[in-house]
Design an enzyme around this catalytic site. Structure first.
Site, PDB file in Angstrom:
ATOM      1  N   ASP A 225      -4.092  -1.344  -1.199  1.00  0.00           N
ATOM      2  CA  ASP A 225      -5.199  -1.619  -0.261  1.00  0.00           C
ATOM      3  C   ASP A 225      -6.534  -1.038  -0.745  1.00  0.00           C
ATOM      4  O   ASP A 225      -7.597  -1.629  -0.523  1.00  0.00           O
ATOM      5  CB  ASP A 225      -4.873  -1.147   1.171  1.00  0.00           C
ATOM      6  CG  ASP A 225      -4.360   0.282   1.256  1.00  0.00           C
ATOM      7  OD1 ASP A 225      -4.298   0.964   0.207  1.00  0.00           O
ATOM      8  OD2 ASP A 225      -4.026   0.723   2.366  1.00  0.00           O
TER       9      ASP A 225
ATOM     10  N   ARG B 216       7.403   6.448  -4.556  1.00  0.00           N
ATOM     11  CA  ARG B 216       8.055   7.017  -3.363  1.00  0.00           C
ATOM     12  C   ARG B 216       7.432   6.375  -2.146  1.00  0.00           C
ATOM     13  O   ARG B 216       6.291   5.914  -2.192  1.00  0.00           O
ATOM     14  CB  ARG B 216       7.864   8.532  -3.297  1.00  0.00           C
ATOM     15  CG  ARG B 216       6.416   8.897  -3.272  1.00  0.00           C
ATOM     16  CD  ARG B 216       6.133  10.357  -3.268  1.00  0.00           C
ATOM     17  NE  ARG B 216       4.688  10.511  -3.401  1.00  0.00           N
ATOM     18  CZ  ARG B 216       4.055  10.517  -4.545  1.00  0.00           C
ATOM     19  NH1 ARG B 216       4.716  10.414  -5.673  1.00  0.00           N
ATOM     20  NH2 ARG B 216       2.740  10.631  -4.580  1.00  0.00           N
TER      21      ARG B 216
ATOM     22  N   SER C  84       0.807  -1.226   0.000  1.00  0.00           N
ATOM     23  CA  SER C  84       0.000   0.000   0.000  1.00  0.00           C
ATOM     24  C   SER C  84       0.834   1.266   0.000  1.00  0.00           C
ATOM     25  O   SER C  84       0.843   2.039   0.969  1.00  0.00           O
ATOM     26  CB  SER C  84      -0.971  -0.032   1.171  1.00  0.00           C
ATOM     27  OG  SER C  84      -1.770  -1.181   1.029  1.00  0.00           O
TER      28      SER C  84
HETATM   29  C1  GLC Z   1      -0.781   6.011   1.380  1.00  0.00           C
HETATM   30  C2  GLC Z   1      -0.229   5.128   0.273  1.00  0.00           C
HETATM   31  C3  GLC Z   1      -1.337   4.492  -0.522  1.00  0.00           C
HETATM   32  C4  GLC Z   1      -2.313   3.786   0.404  1.00  0.00           C
HETATM   33  C5  GLC Z   1      -2.789   4.729   1.493  1.00  0.00           C
HETATM   34  C6  GLC Z   1      -3.686   4.033   2.498  1.00  0.00           C
HETATM   35  O1  GLC Z   1      -1.454   7.066   0.789  1.00  0.00           O
HETATM   36  O2  GLC Z   1       0.607   5.900  -0.580  1.00  0.00           O
HETATM   37  O3  GLC Z   1      -0.815   3.583  -1.465  1.00  0.00           O
HETATM   38  O4  GLC Z   1      -3.396   3.312  -0.337  1.00  0.00           O
HETATM   39  O5  GLC Z   1      -1.682   5.270   2.182  1.00  0.00           O
HETATM   40  O6  GLC Z   1      -3.047   2.976   3.121  1.00  0.00           O
END
Ligand code: GLC
Length: 493
Positions: free
Chosen positions: A213, A175, A160
């Site tokens: 996620d 990143r 995520s």
């Molecule tokens: C951050 C991550 C993203 C994820 C979110 C919730 O924004 O960059 O990929 O979906 O957190 O966990």
């Protein structure tokens, strides 16, 4: 009353500031001005958001990444099979075995959770991958016995973080977000690194899909609810995924995908307004950004997500304590309060949940956690600050949801949401729903029990069931000959 449990304590009626010192009253007013976002501003943010979503899908791109995920259909509810799911979130690592059963929209799940050690988040990449491989191995050994004897299991990996996906089984980390800062991973494909760790530990599984996620949340919720159109996470980080039509994704035009085919997009909307055009950032937001591992990035997320809410609050308290014109915690030992990121969003939740007029639970919290003894007017300021920060987060979140529904022209749908802030932060849901009502100009409900046209509901388990479903959907379509976005066909045999 039998079976109903204890009567809930009465809720508080509001601020008792009649006798509060003038300096504190003025500061509360000032904080209210800083943190309150009125309807007009919500609408302005939403409209800008709609344009930024489209920009992210364009060839040139924008600050919201809008990553295609190669999830190209909704689940029918009839998917079957057994899958491993690995979830690397911001705080925990979770390994699951998910069995999608013959019964429509049903599943069985077994799972184990492991806390990601803090030092791994800013440590060495190899150590992180090895830690993950070890957890997976331990799980398989516990539930399947001798790993040498079992057939390789298909695995859906929920990673995520923002990752561009030219393929469903590839992810180039754009990143780190959510406080992670591990050298040598940004700009690289995480899949070979992860697979090398699996191979070196002899973990019997094959990666079938790398997912976010939010995409998992969207698919898991769509598995049981045909009205589900958007998946959101309001947790340590904040983000959403939704179905776009391939024909509306100019940056994929060169692939000539069928224009009506759906494609789940992981928005990575945490990056909304990195250029600072519409979000009303306070000096505290600017400090959070400046002192973060990635300044200038995740501007929207830094005002909303669980990782930052407690820190915003702490910065307000520190600032007021230091102001010569204000007496806050005067003469007290505030050394604990001065430690960055020492208060998490559950601290704010607890303040907002204090049901007592005299805020005695908040007092307890400050005494035990911070060694500070606030006066009653100080407690009122504490409470109001928590409310302002929590309310702002919920109202800003609603702008993202409203923007997707506007872009897609949805006037009625369900949104599946998950994450600690959504599930545990008091009033987050109601405040978000109220903001949606203001942005989208809905009339008041005739009956309070009626559904809103767009409802944000608690989602199904995205990173477990959703990851398994995406692995299943991918296997299904590859078997049917749709090889779009598949880098390693051998993993799908
Ligand atoms: C951050 C991550 C993203 C994820 C979110 C919730 O924004 O960059 O990929 O979906 O957190 O966990």
């Amino acid at each position: 009353m039998v079976g109903l449990g204890p009567k809930p304590p009465p809720s508080r009626k509001g601020t008792g500031l009649a006798d509060a010192p003038k300096d504190l009253v003025n500061e509360i007013k000032h904080l209210e001005e800083l943190f309150t976002i009125d309807t007009a501003k919500l609408k302005e943010i939403t409209n800008h958001f709609v344009n930024e979503l489209a920009k992210g899908l364009s060839e040139k791109g924008g600050s919201i990444p809008m990553n295609p995920t190669w999830v190209m259909s909704r689940p029918s509810g009839h998917e079957t099979g057994s899958f491993l799911a690995l979830d690397m979130g911001g705080t925990n690592l979770r390994v699951c075995q998910v069995t999608l059963t013959e019964q429509k929209s049903e599943f069985d799940i077994i799972q184990s959770k492991y806390r990601i050690p803090e030092e791994l988040k800013t440590g060495d990449a190899d150590e992180l991958w090895e830690y993950i491989a070890d957890c997976l191995l331990q799980f398989i050994e516990t539930h399947h016995g001798d790993v040498a004897k079992i057939e390789k299991l298909p695995l859906g990996f929920t990673f995520s973080y923002p990752a561009t996906q030219n393929y469903i089984d590839e992810g180039i980390l754009q990143r780190w977000t959510k406080g992670f800062d591990i050298a040598g991973v940004e700009g690289k494909n995480v899949v070979p690194m992860f697979e090398a760790a699996l191979a070196s530990r002899g973990v019997p599984c094959k990666l079938t899909a790398l997912i976010n996620d939010t995409t998992g949340t969207l698919i898991a919720s769509a598995y049981t609810d045909p009205k589900m159109m958007i998946g959101c996470i309001f947790g340590t980080g904040c983000n959403a995924a939704y179905f776009e039509d391939c024909g509306s994704i100019p940056k994929l035009a060169h692939l000539n995908l069928p224009p009506d085919t759906p494609m789940a997009i992981n928005c990575e909307w945490g990056a909304f307004d990195n250029e600072g055009k519409v979000l009303p950032r306070t000096p505290y937001d600017i400090t959070i950004d400046r002192d973060s591992p990635r300044p200038g990035q995740q501007a929207f997320e830094k005002m909303i997500a669980g990782l930052y809410l407690g820190e915003i609050f702490r910065l307000v308290m520190v600032d007021l304590h230091k102001k010569p014109s204000v007496k806050l915690f005067d003469g007290q030992d505030v050394s604990k309060l001065f430690k960055p990121y020492s208060l998490d969003s559950s601290f704010l939740s607890a303040i907002e949940e204090d049901p007592f007029e005299n805020l005695s639970e908040t007092l307890d919290l400050f005494q035990t956690k911070l060694n500070i003894n606030p006066s009653h007017p100080e407690l009122e300021l504490i409470r109001r600050t928590a409310e302002l920060i929590g309310t702002r987060a919920a109202r800003l979140s609603a702008c993202g949801v409203a923007a997707i529904t506007k872009k897609k022209g949805y006037t009625s749908c369900h949104v599946g949401a998950d994450g600690s802030v959504f599930n545990k932060y008091p009033h987050f849901k109601a405040r978000g729903a109220q903001a949606l009502r203001e942005i989208l100009d809905w009339p008041e409900k005739a009956n309070p029990k009626d559904e809103d046209p767009i409802e944000i509901l608690a989602a199904e388990d995205g990173s477990g069931v959703g990851a398994a479903l995406i692995a299943a959907l991918t296997l299904e379509r590859v078997r049917a000959g749709n090889m779009h976005g598949i880098l390693h066909p051998e993993n799908f045999k």
